[in-house]
Design an enzyme around this catalytic site. Structure first.
Site, short mmCIF file in Angstrom:
data_model
loop_
_atom_site.label_atom_id
_atom_site.label_comp_id
_atom_site.label_asym_id
_atom_site.label_seq_id
_atom_site.Cartn_x
_atom_site.Cartn_y
_atom_site.Cartn_z
N ARG A 198 24.70 105.09 114.05
CA ARG A 198 24.81 106.20 113.08
C ARG A 198 25.09 107.53 113.77
NH1 ARG A 198 19.29 104.35 112.15
NH2 ARG A 198 18.61 106.41 112.81
N ARG A 219 8.29 111.16 110.61
CA ARG A 219 8.93 111.68 109.39
C ARG A 219 8.75 110.59 108.34
NH1 ARG A 219 15.02 114.01 110.00
NH2 ARG A 219 15.50 111.79 110.05
N CYS A 236 26.50 141.89 109.31
CA CYS A 236 26.22 142.21 107.91
C CYS A 236 26.48 140.97 107.06
CB CYS A 236 27.14 143.34 107.43
SG CYS A 236 27.24 144.75 108.56
N HIS A 254 14.43 106.02 113.52
CA HIS A 254 15.16 107.19 114.02
C HIS A 254 14.43 107.72 115.25
CE1 HIS A 254 18.14 110.27 113.68
NE2 HIS A 254 17.29 111.25 113.46
N LYS A 270 26.37 113.56 105.50
CA LYS A 270 25.41 114.38 104.77
C LYS A 270 25.73 115.87 104.99
CE LYS A 270 22.41 113.96 108.80
NZ LYS A 270 21.32 113.19 109.41
N TYR A 272 24.14 148.40 110.44
CA TYR A 272 22.78 148.58 109.92
C TYR A 272 21.75 148.72 111.04
CZ TYR A 272 24.30 147.05 105.26
OH TYR A 272 24.91 146.95 104.05
N ASP A 328 28.95 140.40 104.97
CA ASP A 328 30.36 140.02 104.85
C ASP A 328 31.21 140.43 106.04
OD1 ASP A 328 29.78 139.28 102.12
OD2 ASP A 328 29.67 141.44 101.77
C1 LIG Z 1 21.41 112.89 110.58
C2 LIG Z 1 20.95 111.55 110.99
C3 LIG Z 1 21.69 110.79 111.91
C4 LIG Z 1 22.82 111.39 112.72
O1 LIG Z 1 22.26 112.14 113.77
P1 LIG Z 1 23.17 112.82 114.90
O2 LIG Z 1 22.22 113.40 115.85
O3 LIG Z 1 24.01 113.84 114.21
O4 LIG Z 1 24.01 111.74 115.49
C5 LIG Z 1 21.31 109.49 112.12
N1 LIG Z 1 20.23 108.96 111.48
C6 LIG Z 1 19.48 109.67 110.62
C7 LIG Z 1 18.31 109.02 109.97
C8 LIG Z 1 19.80 110.98 110.34
O5 LIG Z 1 19.04 111.69 109.50
#
Ligand SMILES: *Cc1c(COP(=O)(O)O)cnc(C)c1O
Length: 382
Positions: free
Chosen positions: A227, A138, A320, A172, A40, A273, A322
């Site tokens: 994951r 979530r 800045c 998660h 992602k 700046y 750039d």
């Molecule tokens: C982004 C994400 C992951 C990966 O998480 P990491 O901390 O980068 O390993 C796994 N599961 C879900 C649902 C996520 O959104």
């Protein structure tokens, strides 16, 4: 300058480091455990297509994206590995999910019913994974400490929708990098949810919960699939954490910037700046062609260091859009055209701490105008 893309600011992406991290993480898993590689947010800023292509060649079982468009980009590039969309997709896009062969996350009955209806009207079945909220707060069917009757009913109804093929279920963790007791509670809740479905004769093929932290720290969470995202890209989710039990990972991205100009400035001169920096001594400053327009957080003004040669040089004054300036007074041999390293090799975690954020955010923020240069098998790709 070997390459036009190295004229200004560029990122080198080491696909061999990605392979190293993939095999290192794989080695922690039981052989039958599947490996979902999150790509992602443009592959955490590394470039979704080249990274996904490499992961496909390495044998990743699944890729994950945050939205349909990210999945479409991968399919257009010829990626054939199964893709899980982990974000919500509106039911109107069911046809796209089907055409792209993307597996969709379903977070509640209402959205599941809408997806099912659309799939049915197209005469097809949409492959989905159910999301259970065991304490992340979530997405997902909420599974807390109390009565689970409603949650079980909702999950069962989802499993029976005629337009869906429920292949898996996942949750998660919220604090896998910092709170073992809470993580254990989340795992127990997830196992309860799976057991409740099994009691009703529903056995889902792929149950998964472990992102990087859990992959590294809690083998009991590996289940049918893992994951790990940030670890795959070479970072520990808890940079301050205990490294003893962790295998060595290699950062995949190094970010460089070629010094545009070197200036000698007198003590008392104000820099950038806002005039937030006033030189305390006669100084030499390197003007670096990298700024917040390249993804370098402006909050790093007067805070971060860049690596020139083997010396860390402080950024002086505001970042800045750039450009930014680094103090090279102690490096008299440095010239315009020399290269500064901005991220990679410990610089990213250091900058993340200084910006009060995490490596994830700095990597994702590297802007599209920064060219990515890929290396594979020790060779630079074009
Ligand atoms: C982004 C994400 C992951 C990966 O998480 P990491 O901390 O980068 O390993 C796994 N599961 C879900 C649902 C996520 O959104």
């Amino acid at each position: 300058m070997k390459d036009r893309r190295e004229a200004r600011t560029w990122a080198e992406i080491d696909l061999d480091a990605l392979a190293h991290n993939y095999y290192t993480l794989r080695a922690l898993l039981p052989p039958e455990c599947r490996f979902l590689a999150p790509v992602k947010a443009n592959g955490y800023g590394h470039g979704a297509v080249p990274v996904a292509g490499k992961l496909e060649r390495l044998g990743a079982d699944m890729l994950s994206v945050a939205c349909v468009d990210e999945g479409a980009e991968l399919r257009r590039a010829g990626i054939r590995t199964p893709i899980l969309c982990m974000g919500v997709t509106p039911a109107q896009l069911t046809g796209e999910l089907l055409d792209l062969d993307i597996t969709q996350t379903v977070e509640d009955l209402e959205s599941g019913e809408a997806l099912s209806r659309q799939a049915q009207s197209l005469g097809r079945k949409l492959r989905v994974h159910l999301k259970v909220d065991t304490g992340m707060g979530r997405l997902g069917v909420y599974w807390g400490d109390g009565d689970h009757t409603a949650a079980v009913r909702e999950l069962l109804q989802l499993c029976r929708l005629p337009g869906l093929e429920v292949e898996g279920m996942f949750t998660h963790f919220a604090v896998a990098d910092s709170d073992e007791a809470y993580t254990r509670r989340q795992l127990d809740r997830f196992l309860e949810a799976r057991a409740a479905l099994e009691e009703q004769g529903i056995s889902l093929k792929i149950c998964h919960c472990a992102a990087s932290s859990a992959v590294l720290h809690y083998p009991c969470t590996h289940m049918d699939m893992v994951r790990p995202g940030i670890a795959l890209y070479g970072y520990y989710p808890d940079p301050e954490g205990d490294r003893d039990s962790c295998p060595p990972l290699k950062p995949v991205m190094r970010l460089y910037s070629r010094i545009s100009a070197v200036r000698s400035m007198p003590a008392g001169a104000r820099i950038s700046y806002g005039g937030t920096a006033v030189l305390k001594r006669d100084s030499r400053l390197a003007v670096l062609p990298i700024g917040y327009g390249d993804g370098l957080p402006r909050v790093l003004s007067n805070r971060m260091q860049v690596l020139i040669g083997d010396k860390l040089c402080p950024v002086v004054g505001r970042v800045c859009m750039d450009m930014c300036m680094a103090d090279i007074t102690d490096l008299p041999q440095v010239r315009a055209g020399d290269v500064a390293q901005i991220y990679g090799d410990g610089l990213t975690d250091r900058a993340a701490a200084q910006a009060d954020t995490i490596s994830y955010e700095l990597l994702c923020r590297v802007a599209t105008r920064v060219p990515r240069i890929y290396w594979e098998n020790g060779v630079r790709l074009d």
